[in-house]
Design a protein around this motif. Sequence first.
Motif, PDB file in Angstrom:
ATOM      1  N   TYR A 196      -7.169   2.737   3.995  1.00 20.82           N
ATOM      2  CA  TYR A 196      -5.977   2.782   4.838  1.00 20.82           C
ATOM      3  C   TYR A 196      -5.099   3.964   4.445  1.00 20.82           C
ATOM      4  O   TYR A 196      -4.613   4.695   5.292  1.00 20.82           O
ATOM      5  CB  TYR A 196      -5.197   1.468   4.740  1.00 20.82           C
ATOM      6  CG  TYR A 196      -3.986   1.440   5.635  1.00 20.82           C
ATOM      7  CD1 TYR A 196      -4.123   1.290   7.011  1.00 20.82           C
ATOM      8  CD2 TYR A 196      -2.704   1.602   5.124  1.00 20.82           C
ATOM      9  CE1 TYR A 196      -3.014   1.293   7.843  1.00 20.82           C
ATOM     10  CE2 TYR A 196      -1.596   1.603   5.939  1.00 20.82           C
ATOM     11  CZ  TYR A 196      -1.752   1.446   7.301  1.00 20.82           C
ATOM     12  OH  TYR A 196      -0.658   1.461   8.111  1.00 20.82           O
ATOM     13  N   GLN A 197      -4.913   4.159   3.141  1.00 19.21           N
ATOM     14  CA  GLN A 197      -4.122   5.287   2.659  1.00 19.21           C
ATOM     15  C   GLN A 197      -4.953   6.563   2.551  1.00 19.21           C
ATOM     16  O   GLN A 197      -4.408   7.633   2.336  1.00 19.21           O
ATOM     17  CB  GLN A 197      -3.514   4.962   1.292  1.00 19.21           C
ATOM     18  CG  GLN A 197      -2.452   3.892   1.339  1.00 19.21           C
ATOM     19  CD  GLN A 197      -1.200   4.412   2.001  1.00 19.21           C
ATOM     20  OE1 GLN A 197      -0.647   5.415   1.572  1.00 19.21           O
ATOM     21  NE2 GLN A 197      -0.745   3.734   3.038  1.00 19.21           N
ATOM     22  N   THR A 220      -6.016  -8.053   9.291  1.00 13.85           N
ATOM     23  CA  THR A 220      -5.009  -8.479   8.322  1.00 13.85           C
ATOM     24  C   THR A 220      -5.372  -9.834   7.727  1.00 13.85           C
ATOM     25  O   THR A 220      -5.255 -10.042   6.512  1.00 13.85           O
ATOM     26  CB  THR A 220      -3.618  -8.541   8.978  1.00 13.85           C
ATOM     27  OG1 THR A 220      -3.322  -7.257   9.533  1.00 13.85           O
ATOM     28  CG2 THR A 220      -2.543  -8.922   7.991  1.00 13.85           C
ATOM     29  N   ALA A 221      -5.847 -10.740   8.557  1.00 17.31           N
ATOM     30  CA  ALA A 221      -6.262 -12.063   8.063  1.00 17.31           C
ATOM     31  C   ALA A 221      -7.464 -11.941   7.138  1.00 17.31           C
ATOM     32  O   ALA A 221      -7.543 -12.633   6.107  1.00 17.31           O
ATOM     33  CB  ALA A 221      -6.583 -12.982   9.242  1.00 17.31           C
ATOM     34  N   ALA A 260     -16.407 -11.554   6.646  1.00 16.50           N
ATOM     35  CA  ALA A 260     -15.288 -12.312   7.216  1.00 16.50           C
ATOM     36  C   ALA A 260     -15.077 -11.961   8.680  1.00 16.50           C
ATOM     37  O   ALA A 260     -14.825 -12.843   9.511  1.00 16.50           O
ATOM     38  CB  ALA A 260     -14.017 -12.059   6.414  1.00 16.50           C
ATOM     39  N   LEU A 261     -15.190 -10.678   9.021  1.00 23.01           N
ATOM     40  CA  LEU A 261     -14.955 -10.266  10.408  1.00 23.01           C
ATOM     41  C   LEU A 261     -16.112 -10.679  11.299  1.00 23.01           C
ATOM     42  O   LEU A 261     -15.917 -10.933  12.497  1.00 23.01           O
ATOM     43  CB  LEU A 261     -14.720  -8.750  10.487  1.00 23.01           C
ATOM     44  CG  LEU A 261     -13.393  -8.295   9.872  1.00 23.01           C
ATOM     45  CD1 LEU A 261     -13.340  -6.771   9.808  1.00 23.01           C
ATOM     46  CD2 LEU A 261     -12.221  -8.839  10.664  1.00 23.01           C
ATOM     47  N   THR A 262     -17.317 -10.741  10.764  1.00 25.66           N
ATOM     48  CA  THR A 262     -18.474 -11.165  11.556  1.00 25.66           C
ATOM     49  C   THR A 262     -18.426 -12.669  11.810  1.00 25.66           C
ATOM     50  O   THR A 262     -18.738 -13.126  12.917  1.00 25.66           O
ATOM     51  CB  THR A 262     -19.792 -10.824  10.808  1.00 25.66           C
ATOM     52  OG1 THR A 262     -19.801  -9.431  10.551  1.00 25.66           O
ATOM     53  CG2 THR A 262     -20.995 -11.203  11.626  1.00 25.66           C
ATOM     54  N   LEU A 263     -17.985 -13.433  10.818  1.00 30.56           N
ATOM     55  CA  LEU A 263     -17.949 -14.890  10.937  1.00 30.56           C
ATOM     56  C   LEU A 263     -16.732 -15.407  11.669  1.00 30.56           C
ATOM     57  O   LEU A 263     -16.740 -16.514  12.199  1.00 30.56           O
ATOM     58  CB  LEU A 263     -18.032 -15.537   9.565  1.00 30.56           C
ATOM     59  CG  LEU A 263     -19.328 -15.284   8.779  1.00 30.56           C
ATOM     60  CD1 LEU A 263     -19.230 -15.932   7.402  1.00 30.56           C
ATOM     61  CD2 LEU A 263     -20.530 -15.791   9.547  1.00 30.56           C
ATOM     62  N   SER A 295      -4.886  -7.787  18.604  1.00 25.97           N
ATOM     63  CA  SER A 295      -5.757  -8.864  18.153  1.00 25.97           C
ATOM     64  C   SER A 295      -6.662  -8.391  17.019  1.00 25.97           C
ATOM     65  O   SER A 295      -6.836  -9.093  16.016  1.00 25.97           O
ATOM     66  CB  SER A 295      -6.594  -9.372  19.322  1.00 25.97           C
ATOM     67  OG  SER A 295      -7.532 -10.305  18.880  1.00 25.97           O
ATOM     68  N   ASP A 296      -7.245  -7.195  17.170  1.00 24.84           N
ATOM     69  CA  ASP A 296      -8.104  -6.651  16.113  1.00 24.84           C
ATOM     70  C   ASP A 296      -7.321  -6.440  14.828  1.00 24.84           C
ATOM     71  O   ASP A 296      -7.812  -6.713  13.730  1.00 24.84           O
ATOM     72  CB  ASP A 296      -8.726  -5.325  16.557  1.00 24.84           C
ATOM     73  CG  ASP A 296      -9.807  -5.508  17.604  1.00 24.84           C
ATOM     74  OD1 ASP A 296     -10.263  -6.657  17.805  1.00 24.84           O
ATOM     75  OD2 ASP A 296     -10.185  -4.495  18.236  1.00 24.84           O
TER      76      ASP A 296
END
Length: 165
Positions: free
Chosen positions: A125-126, A106-107, A158-161, A100-101
């Motif tokens: 990431y790299q 990714t979204a 984005a991740l907080t909202l 899920s995370d």
Amino acid sequence: MGADRDGFDAFVQARWTALLHLACLLTAGDAHRAEDLLQDALVKLWFAWGRVGRESPEAYVRQVLVRAAARSRRRRWWGEHPTNDLPDPPASADTAELVSDRHRLTAALALLPPKQRAAVVLRYYQDLPEAAVAEAMGCPVGTVRSLTSRGITRLRTALTLSPVT
């Protein structure tokens, strides 16, 4: 250069133990630091061998060791410190939560402009250094810093909202 190399090799073989003992004393008995210091000193000697090889190579190495030991003592951090006690392994995470995370991340990445997304993915990431990211993206390092900073800020927002799924 072959004869010079033979002289250097002979010197190192003959004086290694005494020089290592000196380095150990200079590092308060830390054998690993002593070996590192001696290796560095011998590398410097190799490059100076043409000048000092016939005269006083041991005095040269001794001087390099003393100076290097004094400089290294002023360092605040020595790197890793070995220990016999291993840390506790991380608790096993819920696989569904991890998936899920990953989908949420990714979204959120998909919401970034392409250059910001590329900078963030390449940098974090790299795990590429900024210079390598700049080279890959064909832009200056300052631009990479700006893109990653803005991209991370947008990701956090984005991740907080975003609703927890």
